[in-house]
Design an enzyme around this catalytic site. Sequence first.
Site, mmCIF file in Angstrom:
data_model
loop_
_atom_site.group_PDB
_atom_site.id
_atom_site.type_symbol
_atom_site.label_atom_id
_atom_site.label_comp_id
_atom_site.label_asym_id
_atom_site.label_seq_id
_atom_site.Cartn_x
_atom_site.Cartn_y
_atom_site.Cartn_z
ATOM 1 C CB VAL A 73 -0.934 0.038 1.238
ATOM 2 C CG1 VAL A 73 -1.878 -1.156 1.244
ATOM 3 C CG2 VAL A 73 -0.141 0.115 2.540
ATOM 4 C CB SER A 74 0.129 4.788 -0.671
ATOM 5 O OG SER A 74 -0.103 4.566 -2.034
ATOM 6 C CB THR A 129 3.296 8.004 -0.760
ATOM 7 O OG1 THR A 129 2.870 6.855 -0.038
ATOM 8 C CG2 THR A 129 4.288 8.787 0.084
ATOM 9 C CB ALA A 130 2.545 9.917 -5.809
ATOM 10 C CG HIS A 173 5.225 2.794 -10.576
ATOM 11 N ND1 HIS A 173 5.652 2.531 -9.299
ATOM 12 C CD2 HIS A 173 3.889 2.547 -10.577
ATOM 13 C CE1 HIS A 173 4.628 2.129 -8.560
ATOM 14 N NE2 HIS A 173 3.546 2.140 -9.309
#
Length: 302
Positions: A73-74, A129-130, A173
């Site tokens: 997960v983030s 998170t990004a 990514h």
Amino acid sequence: MTDSTEPTPTGGTSSGQPLRIAFSPCPNDTFVFDAWAHGRVPGAPPLDVTFADIDVTNGLAEARDERLDVLKVSYAVLPWILDDYALLPCGGALGRGCGPLVLTRAQETPVTAASLSGRRVAVPSERSTAYLLFRLWAAAEVPGGVGEVVVLPFHEIMPAVRDGKVDAGLVIHEARFTYQDYGLHRVADMGEHWENTTGLPIPLGAIVARRSLGADALRALAEATRTSVRMAWDDPEATRPYVAEHAQEMDPAVAEQHIGLYVNEFTADLGEDGYAAIRGLLTRAAAEGLVPPLSPDALSFP
């Protein structure tokens, strides 16, 4: 194994039963879990793998989906799930020079952060998170903030920016290696902003497991994950078929760059700097009202 975005109710974690895990088909995840997924980690239970985009796994964790035991997960979603899931101290993505990018179409006059005010921006997940790093950056650099935020699967974001469907895109990514192929311009690097303002590495993706598995099982999961990582480093050739199978059309050289960037010392063990980065991100985000505050022992591991 299951190759889908929806988990299937199979197995469990009792003796002889597979451990049900969900992670992305990205090269860093398949590299990390290759040895374990193919039964090469001594003493580890078999894995029943579900491949899913990070936005899907974040949602499954928030829903407390009982069909899965372990998820990638983030880090940004942790404040909502740590009552039921424990953060494993290994297996995730955290490092330096690996942050998300904000991209626009290339123009004669390059777009600046200030000119994104009120613009339409595509992001991979509002719980990612990004996106959290992006919001912290935009609060400091974009007067008045951006406009409409559109959630798209990460692989659709660069084409959407290129085709003018959105004004800008937040990418993750391997996009940091390929965005120029789409004729795109880098406005800002969220990782650079984070590292310059905090001095800490960039927390991106975490491995979490259900606390109900018990402390002994959680410690065994962490050790199996570390062993799988080390086996991949010791014999990277063995991981290539699994990585290539799920990276699909990705150039093998890009897949190698992806692994080299996102699988590092923090993948084997978060360590003091890793935990400091996670606490720093979530504490700062909580202060801005973006996430709930963490309890003092929320990140502790049995």
